[in-house]
Design an enzyme around this catalytic site. Structure first.
Site, PDB file in Angstrom:
ATOM      1  N   GLY A 156      23.853  16.882   1.226  1.00 18.26           N
ATOM      2  CA  GLY A 156      24.986  17.316   0.410  1.00 18.26           C
ATOM      3  C   GLY A 156      24.665  18.530  -0.433  1.00 18.26           C
ATOM      4  N   ARG A 209      11.917  39.578 -12.696  1.00 19.05           N
ATOM      5  CA  ARG A 209      11.375  40.877 -12.290  1.00 19.05           C
ATOM      6  C   ARG A 209      12.492  41.826 -11.883  1.00 19.05           C
ATOM      7  NH1 ARG A 209       8.365  39.442  -7.709  1.00 19.05           N
ATOM      8  NH2 ARG A 209       9.296  37.397  -7.990  1.00 19.05           N
ATOM      9  N   HIS A 238       6.223  31.652  -3.837  1.00 19.96           N
ATOM     10  CA  HIS A 238       6.933  32.488  -4.803  1.00 19.96           C
ATOM     11  C   HIS A 238       5.943  32.974  -5.849  1.00 19.96           C
ATOM     12  CE1 HIS A 238       9.770  33.812  -7.833  1.00 19.96           C
ATOM     13  NE2 HIS A 238      10.763  33.639  -6.988  1.00 19.96           N
TER      14      HIS A 238
HETATM   15  C1  LIG Z   1      13.533  26.742  -7.843  1.00 20.64           C
HETATM   16  C2  LIG Z   1      14.237  27.398  -6.713  1.00 20.64           C
HETATM   17  C3  LIG Z   1      15.010  28.522  -6.944  1.00 20.64           C
HETATM   18  C4  LIG Z   1      15.677  29.146  -5.910  1.00 20.64           C
HETATM   19  N1  LIG Z   1      16.385  30.260  -6.166  1.00 20.64           N
HETATM   20  C5  LIG Z   1      17.045  30.869  -5.161  1.00 20.64           C
HETATM   21  C6  LIG Z   1      17.805  32.034  -5.405  1.00 20.64           C
HETATM   22  O1  LIG Z   1      17.896  32.513  -6.524  1.00 20.64           O
HETATM   23  N2  LIG Z   1      18.449  32.594  -4.371  1.00 20.64           N
HETATM   24  C7  LIG Z   1      18.390  32.068  -3.121  1.00 20.64           C
HETATM   25  O2  LIG Z   1      19.005  32.622  -2.238  1.00 20.64           O
HETATM   26  N3  LIG Z   1      17.683  30.971  -2.878  1.00 20.64           N
HETATM   27  C8  LIG Z   1      16.997  30.355  -3.848  1.00 20.64           C
HETATM   28  N4  LIG Z   1      16.272  29.234  -3.580  1.00 20.64           N
HETATM   29  C9  LIG Z   1      16.329  28.625  -2.267  1.00 20.64           C
HETATM   30  C10 LIG Z   1      17.621  27.848  -2.098  1.00 20.64           C
HETATM   31  O3  LIG Z   1      17.996  27.268  -3.309  1.00 20.64           O
HETATM   32  C11 LIG Z   1      17.519  26.738  -1.089  1.00 20.64           C
HETATM   33  O4  LIG Z   1      16.903  27.185   0.047  1.00 20.64           O
HETATM   34  C12 LIG Z   1      18.884  26.232  -0.693  1.00 20.64           C
HETATM   35  O5  LIG Z   1      19.628  25.907  -1.813  1.00 20.64           O
HETATM   36  C13 LIG Z   1      18.794  25.054   0.216  1.00 20.64           C
HETATM   37  O6  LIG Z   1      20.078  24.479   0.349  1.00 20.64           O
HETATM   38  P1  LIG Z   1      20.346  23.355   1.401  1.00 20.64           P
HETATM   39  O7  LIG Z   1      21.778  23.058   1.339  1.00 20.64           O
HETATM   40  O8  LIG Z   1      19.783  23.744   2.685  1.00 20.64           O
HETATM   41  O9  LIG Z   1      19.491  22.114   0.901  1.00 20.64           O
HETATM   42  P2  LIG Z   1      19.466  21.309  -0.459  1.00 20.64           P
HETATM   43  O10 LIG Z   1      20.301  21.913  -1.483  1.00 20.64           O
HETATM   44  O11 LIG Z   1      18.044  21.058  -0.757  1.00 20.64           O
HETATM   45  O12 LIG Z   1      20.166  19.963  -0.085  1.00 20.64           O
HETATM   46  C14 LIG Z   1      19.538  18.981   0.682  1.00 20.64           C
HETATM   47  C15 LIG Z   1      20.455  17.793   0.755  1.00 20.64           C
HETATM   48  O13 LIG Z   1      19.997  16.914   1.745  1.00 20.64           O
HETATM   49  C16 LIG Z   1      19.999  15.596   1.272  1.00 20.64           C
HETATM   50  N5  LIG Z   1      18.982  14.881   2.023  1.00 20.64           N
HETATM   51  C17 LIG Z   1      17.697  15.218   2.193  1.00 20.64           C
HETATM   52  N6  LIG Z   1      17.093  14.346   2.999  1.00 20.64           N
HETATM   53  C18 LIG Z   1      18.012  13.447   3.358  1.00 20.64           C
HETATM   54  C19 LIG Z   1      18.003  12.299   4.176  1.00 20.64           C
HETATM   55  N7  LIG Z   1      16.910  11.917   4.820  1.00 20.64           N
HETATM   56  N8  LIG Z   1      19.141  11.584   4.315  1.00 20.64           N
HETATM   57  C20 LIG Z   1      20.268  11.963   3.668  1.00 20.64           C
HETATM   58  N9  LIG Z   1      20.332  13.044   2.900  1.00 20.64           N
HETATM   59  C21 LIG Z   1      19.220  13.777   2.746  1.00 20.64           C
HETATM   60  C22 LIG Z   1      19.748  15.722  -0.167  1.00 20.64           C
HETATM   61  O14 LIG Z   1      20.258  14.619  -0.850  1.00 20.64           O
HETATM   62  C23 LIG Z   1      20.516  16.986  -0.496  1.00 20.64           C
HETATM   63  O15 LIG Z   1      21.855  16.668  -0.772  1.00 20.64           O
HETATM   64  C24 LIG Z   1      15.583  28.620  -4.616  1.00 20.64           C
HETATM   65  C25 LIG Z   1      14.822  27.493  -4.372  1.00 20.64           C
HETATM   66  C26 LIG Z   1      14.121  26.910  -5.403  1.00 20.64           C
HETATM   67  C27 LIG Z   1      13.226  25.774  -5.102  1.00 20.64           C
END
Ligand SMILES: Cc1cc2nc3c(=O)[nH]c(=O)nc-3n(C[C@H](O)[C@H](O)[C@H](O)COP(=O)(O)OP(=O)(O)OC[C@H]3O[C@@H](n4cnc5c(N)ncnc54)[C@H](O)[C@@H]3O)c2cc1C
Ligand code: HEM
Ligand code: HEM
Ligand code: SF4
Ligand code: F3S
Ligand code: FES
Lengths: 656, 231, 244
Positions: free
Chosen positions: A13, A273, A257
């Site tokens: 999600g 930065r 990072h």
């Molecule tokens: C501290 C930090 C700062 C960042 N800043 C930036 C930025 O400024 N700009 C940028 O572009 N990117 C940034 N990133 C990277 C970016 O935030 C992430 O790569 C991106 O948000 C990932 O989104 P996602 O939807 O793929 O996964 P997530 O947002 O991680 O969502 C994963 C989802 O999967 C669910 N899930 C996981 N495993 C299971 C399972 N087995 N069964 C059911 N549900 C599960 C979780 O509950 C969650 O809802 C940053 C990352 C970090 C760590």
């Protein structure tokens, strides 16, 4: 046996998962989102810095467009990216950001007139154009030619995730919270859903669906120190791997990072930065210009991280009880700017370090941050080998980041991929129907049921927390920023041993329902497998590309290694995965390989490169009147859903 | 029939009016108590002063007989009582509705030890107390509209009424000043640029007013008491 | 500031409603304080070394996601960013957030609550023309100051501290609570949301809404994101009063 049927099952999600869910729901398909916890708590919320989209409204983004964004992305990836995908991405990103704006993201806006900014440690006045007033503005980020990173102060991911989740609520998309997918159901080369464990009751449920989309985020937590949330354990990728059919791509590509605080590893955004913050060593000396005279602190992340490590190895790090570190200096940005645009950073400094970044230096060190690898997909987001299995976001290797992702390109990827792949998911739902025999479901369910029973009944064995820690430590020390054959071999050997031991976990707490130790026991063996794919992939790849940096093979070797790693875990009993490679076809690239422009160029080129460069030149020459869109189409025609084909308008420039 | 279709029934505007009315009555009572206090305090400066002030209230200076019209006091009391009753009736809605809610409230207040919540709890307790004390006082004054130092002192001193007044005094001053403070935060009055700072300042002001009125009130009570001892 | 290796006594309310016959009880754990230790670190140590069944929720461990709110020595706060050194006597008492369904020990189901809250206030941009917008074209302009003001209110992380800190909400279940007011104020401020004041009145114009708020301001004082509850609730109250 509890079974839930739906059309489009989305595991995860976060931004990526929710956006896919919205797409399939809007097309009229029954959609369910699974999440480990409330969707709004997903790690997407932690993205502070921003989202890249070439809107070019700020004066420092003048002249920006898809082409420039594309170039930056490919260079950033060290030519490891899939150029088709990167193209789709850069073309759609402006639409994505505008859509999000209409859904409520309060993007920071251009304010006409003069404003003071810090560029290269100096205060500079820039004048924003009148006609851009009120449009979405952007800040500078590493590895980009233009100021392209759109943001909402430093809560970008938070505001994006909230807008998208609220949209999902509006569309009445159910999010089944505190549910963990622990296995994929597949049959006959097609994915048919997932076996899901309710984290509260412990019940196992079979979710049966036409499409299953893995959007579970990254796997940073296979390392002991990571900027990732503690739930970023890569289980989504692991269960895809465990099908034995679906491959993972480029698992060895792990980004560090430059600026996570020491010791806890919480991130201070690249925006620090971007907005003018500097890196200093123990003598208060700004060292980055010595290494990267051109981009300095704003070189690509992998580059900055390596330079910092190099500098610390020279004894220039500040010693502390947690090892050496360097300093991030944002004092020069001034109190007002920090309070307004870097507020989360300020809070983090206050709460976790007890310092005020307005007057004090922040101790930082490169730290595991992003997983470029993940479930390998085609450009439509579907697994190349398991039909009906889709993947988006950080969990996927859609492969627009290659071997290094640019800051701001990740949250952008989540929503853009969500939009594009979401359409393909809906198409797939439209064209298929599920039929699955109950016996197959029972088989999958029983298998997981048995595993859990076995875990609960085992009387002696391994402590799961110890195994996890050992895995994380191994990854940290042996599969870090700089890698070499010996360390990687050690890592692979250690991990193989851990994997064996993980088959013998014994629990202290023998409750079947909500039981945190059982959750670990289910996850850790999966995580160790992922760790092995990373370490093993890194060991085999005898070159340096992007974030994968081998001290014993420092050159980028296009000749032998311009290819994507594909990893399969064929049998449950295997202790190593099967690794295959997929060539990147230079002859189809819009932008043939060249130097990234950092340090000395030691690339070993592929023979095709020269050919393709000539070919590209020829095409350009033959079409002197073509505009950039036509040229692009001539160089590398791409397929993109009808909805997203339009050209993007920019202020003062129209649709050109 | 329309009312069967839920969506067509609009929310009533009454809750808004009631909330406003509660604040309005509170404000009137709160400010009235300031005036009331200043009047009563005239006793500190002696019987004569008090009688003079009381006489003014009965408009003695207008009547040729010099007796004034105690009926004026009755009107005033009736008016204030009406406001008082309306206020109390509206406030009761905010009380815990049952034992369970009361228990939760108690436990919550104890656990959090949070300033504004504690203050509300005081308002609730003092309001509850005034339900009886205030009404009694009003009834007494209404039925004995004759106000002069002797009568008043007699009321204060006689029938061991002194503790009654002391209690009422504490209740009304705490309740009133907290109430006025609450009015400010509730409707966002005197917030200025920095709401958090203004709130701190309002809290201090509230504290100062409570102390001031209670001190002055006890002073007046003592004065009544002394006068009472003399007769 | 941090005493090297001092002993901490951490008391945790233990209760697993999933287990038949389990009853709530306080259990004490002793651990050695480490420099920079947060309650997040301390609880994990307890789970790993003392009792693997202790339940609690941490996700970002950086004060960003809002999942770790609990009652720490009497008041609600985010546990992940609370340093143990803050407690001079080394005594830390942890309770789950009241006002939410208990999952077990320190873990509560704030997610379901927040989803209902968002559904109740219809916490999304209402604009019937939204689906016709052409995203190839320039986005609608917004005043930079307005964007900033909206962001100020968007910083809410749905942690639930303001719900637990509110005696009104604790007593009266149907009361919307501060987080809802905050969100509503956010949409009322947003020019993209085309709802009128009387639309908002339908949502909060009663004693379960803004007129039920007794201005206790626990919400303001314990909101870990320092949102301006007082100002915004007062603003809503005035706005709703003025609806004809
Ligand atoms: C501290 C930090 C700062 C960042 N800043 C930036 C930025 O400024 N700009 C940028 O572009 N990117 C940034 N990133 C990277 C970016 O935030 C992430 O790569 C991106 O948000 C990932 O989104 P996602 O939807 O793929 O996964 P997530 O947002 O991680 O969502 C994963 C989802 O999967 C669910 N899930 C996981 N495993 C299971 C399972 N087995 N069964 C059911 N549900 C599960 C979780 O509950 C969650 O809802 C940053 C990352 C970090 C760590
Ligand atoms: C039977 C007597 C009374 C009772 C039961 C009572 C009860 C209450 C209660 C419970 C509140 C809180 C309302 C809320 O939180 O929304 C309140 C508010 C208030 N009361 Fe009283 N009260 C009484 C008499 C008085 C008197 C005599 C005064 C004058 C000093 C007074 C002044 C106020 C004020 C100024 C407020 C704030 C109004 C508001 O919050 O809207 N009350 N009262
Ligand atoms: C118009 C209405 C009122 C009149 C005419 C009135 C009159 C008086 C008088 C004459 C006294 C002196 C003692 C006495 O004679 O009994 C007195 C004292 C007092 N009254 Fe009232 N009163 C009124 C309303 C109220 C109300 C509504 C309250 C609060 C609920 C209140 C609280 C008190 C207190 C606390 C004292 C003791 C003051 C002291 O000596 O410190 N009065 N009042
Ligand atoms: S308003 Fe503050 S306390 Fe309430 S949920 Fe949001 S962040 Fe938490
Ligand atoms: S604590 Fe509760 S009563 Fe109102 S001011 Fe905050 S919502
Ligand atoms: S764990 Fe995310 S706020 Fe504490």
């Amino acid at each position: 046996m509890k079974v839930i049927y739906t059309d489009s099952l989305v595991i995860g999600g976060g931004l990526a998962g929710l956006r896919v869910a919205i797409a399939s729901k809007k097309r009229g398909f029954d959609t369910i989102v699974l999440s480990l916890m409330p969707a709004k708590r997903s790690h997407s919320a932690a993205a502070q810095g921003g989202m890249q989209a070439s809107l070019g409204a700020s004066v420092k983004g003048d002249g920006d467009d898809e082409n420039v964004h594309f170039e930056d992305t490919i260079k950033g990836s060290d030519w490891g990216a899939d150029q088709d995908v990167a193209r789709m991405f850069v073309n759609t990103a402006p639409k994505a950001i505008r859509e999000l704006s209409s859904w409520g993201v309060p993007w920071s806006r251009v304010r006409k007139g003069d404003r003071q900014v810090v560029i290269n440690a100096e205060k500079v006045t820039i004048t924003e154009k009148d006609e851009a007033h009120g449009l979405i503005t952007a800040r500078d980020f590493g590895g980009t030619k233009k100021w392209r990173t759109c943001y909402t102060s430093d809560g970008t991911g938070h505001t994006m995730l909230y807008a998208v989740d609220n949209k999902a609520i509006e569309l009445d998309i159910p999010v089944h919270e505190r549910k963990e997918a622990i296995a994929l159901i597949h049959d006959d080369g097609a994915c048919k859903g997932a076996i899901v464990r309710d984290l509260v009751t412990g019940e196992l449920i079979a979710y049966v669906s036409k499409t299953t989309t893995v959007a579970t985020g990254g796997y940073g937590r296979i390392y002991s120190v990571s900027t990732n949330a503690i739930i970023c354990e890569g289980i989504g990728a692991a269960i895809a791997l465990e099908t034995g059919v679906a491959p993972l791509g480029n698992m060895e590509a792990v980004q560090f990072h430059p600026t996570a605080i020491v010791p806890v590893g919480i991130l201070t955004t690249e925006g620090c930065r971007g907005d003018g913050g500097l890196l200093l060593d123990k003598d208060g000396y700004r060292f980055m210009p010595d290494y990267e005279p051109d981009k300095k602190e704003l070189a690509s992340r992998d580059v900055v991280s390596r330079r910092m490590t190099e500098h610390m190895r020279k004894g220039k790090g500040s010693p502390s009880r947690y090892g050496d570190h360097l300093w991030l200096d944002i004092r020069l940005l001034g109190k007002e700017h920090i309070n307004k645009n870097l507020r989360e950073v300020k809070e983090i400094c206050e709460y976790f370090l007890g310092i005020d970044p307005v007057n004090e230096l922040i101790p930082v060190r490169p730290t595991q941050h992003y997983s470029m690898g993940g479930v390998r997909t085609k450009s439509n987001g579907e697994s190349p080998e398991l039909r009906g299995l889709f993947s988006v976001g950080e969990a996927a290797c859609w492969d627009m980041h290659g071997f290094n992702r640019l800051g701001g390109n990740s949250v952008a990827e989540t929503v853009v991929a969500g939009m594009i792949v979401g359409e393909y998911v809906a198409d797939y739902c439209e064209n298929t129907s599920v039929n699955i025999e109950t016996s197959v479901l029972e088989k999958f369910l029983k298998k997981e049921e048995d595993k859990i029973t076995e875990l609960l009944e085992r009387e002696t064995g391994e402590n799961v927390f110890e195994l996890k820690e050992a895995m994380q430590e191994t990854m940290m020390t042996n599969v870090g920023i700089f890698r070499n054959g010996d360390d990687l071999q050690t890592a692979v050997d250690t991990l193989k041993d851990l994997l064996k031991r993980s088959k013998n976990i014994c629990l202290k707490n023998k409750i079947r329902s909500s039981n945190p130790e059982l959750v670990e026991a289910i996850r850790v063996p999966k995580m160790i497998k992922l760790a092995i794919t990373v370490a093993y992939g890194a060991l085999l790849r005898t070159e340096s590309r992007g974030a994968h940096s081998r001290e014993d093979f420092p050159e980028r070797n296009d000749k032998e290694w311009l290819k994507r790693t594909l990893t399969y875990w064929r049998n449950e009993s295997d202790d190593l995965p099967e690794v295959k490679y997929e060539d990147l076809d230079i002859m189809k690239m819009e932008m043939p390989p060249a130097s990234r422009g950092y340090g000395v160029d030691n690339t070993i080129h592929h023979p095709d490169t020269e050919k393709r460069v000539a070919e590209v030149e020829e095409i350009l020459k033959a079409n002197p009147d073509a505009d950039r869109h036509e040229i692009q189409n001539l160089l590398m025609p791409i397929e993109i859903p009808e909805k997203f084909r339009g050209q993007n308008e920019r202020v003062g420039r129209g649709f050109k | 029939m329309e009312s069967l279709l839920k969506d067509t029934v609009k929310n009533s505007r009454i809750p808004a009016r009631l909330d406003f009315l509660q604040s309005g009555t509170g404000l009137i009572l709160g400010l009235f108590m300031w005036v009331h206090m200043f009047l009563i305090c005239s006793v500190i400066f002696g019987k004569e002063m008090f009688n003079l002030v009381a006489g003014m209230m009965e408009a003695k200076f207008l009547s040729s007989s010099g007796h004034g019209w105690p009926i004026l006091v009755v009107f005033a009391v009736a008016g204030v009582s009406a406001v008082f009753v309306v206020h109390a009736a509206l406030a009761i809605r905010k009380f815990p509705h049952n034992w369970k809610q009361y228990k939760i409230l108690r436990q919550h207040v104890k656990m959090m030890n949070h300033k504004d919540t504690n203050m509300w709890f005081i308002q609730f307790i003092t309001g509850f107390a005034m339900f009886f004390l205030g009404s009694m006082h009003l009834i007494i004054i209404m039925t004995n509209p004759e106000i002069n130092s002797i009568a008043s002192a007699g009321r204060v001193n006689g029938n061991v009424m002194w503790p009654f007044y002391a209690l009422l005094l504490i209740c009304v001053e705490l309740h009133g000043t907290i109430g006025l403070y609450r009015l400010c935060v509730k409707w966002g009055w005197f917030i200025g640029k920095d709401a958090k700072k203004s709130r701190k300042r309002l809290q201090l002001l509230k504290q100062a007013l409570s102390v001031f009125f209670i001190v002055v009130g006890f002073w007046a009570l003592t004065a009544f008491y002394m006068i009472g001892r003399q007769i | 500031m941090e005493q090297e290796g001092r002993k901490l006594t951490i008391q945790i309310l233990r209760f697993n409603p999933q287990l038949e016959g389990d009853t709530p009880r306080m259990v004490s754990y002793e651990i050695t304080e480490a420099p920079g230790m947060t309650i997040f670190i301390a609880l994990n140590e307890i789970r790993e070394k003392h009792d693997s069944s202790v339940q609690f929720d941490f996700i970002c461990r950086a004060g960003i996601c809002g999942s770790c709110a609990m009652i720490i020595n009497g008041t609600p706060d985010l546990a992940c960013r609370t340093l143990t050194s803050k407690f001079k006597d080394g005594q830390i008492k942890l309770l789950p957030l009241p006002g939410f369904k208990l999952i077990g020990d320190l873990s509560v189901d704030s997610g379901t609550f927040m989803r209902h809250m968002n559904e109740r206030i219809e916490g999304w941009i209402h604009d019937i023309k939204a689906d016709e917008v052409d995203f190839n074209k320039l986005e609608e302009r917004m005043d930079p100051d307005v964007a900033e003001e909206i962001y100020e209110l968007e910083r809410c992380v749905e942690c639930g501290c303001c719900i637990s800190a509110c005696a009104t909400k604790r007593m009266k279940d149907g009361f919307l609570g501060a987080v809802g007011f905050m969100k509503l104020a956010r949409y009322a401020l947003d020019p993209r949301d085309k709802r009128s004041d009387s639309d908002f009145y339908e949502i909060v114009g009663d004693d379960n809404g803004v007129f039920g708020c007794m201005s206790l301001l626990g919400c303001e004082d314990y909101c870990p994101k320092d949102l301006p509850h007082q100002t915004q609730i007062a603003y809503l109250r005035r706005k709703m009063l003025s609806v004809k």
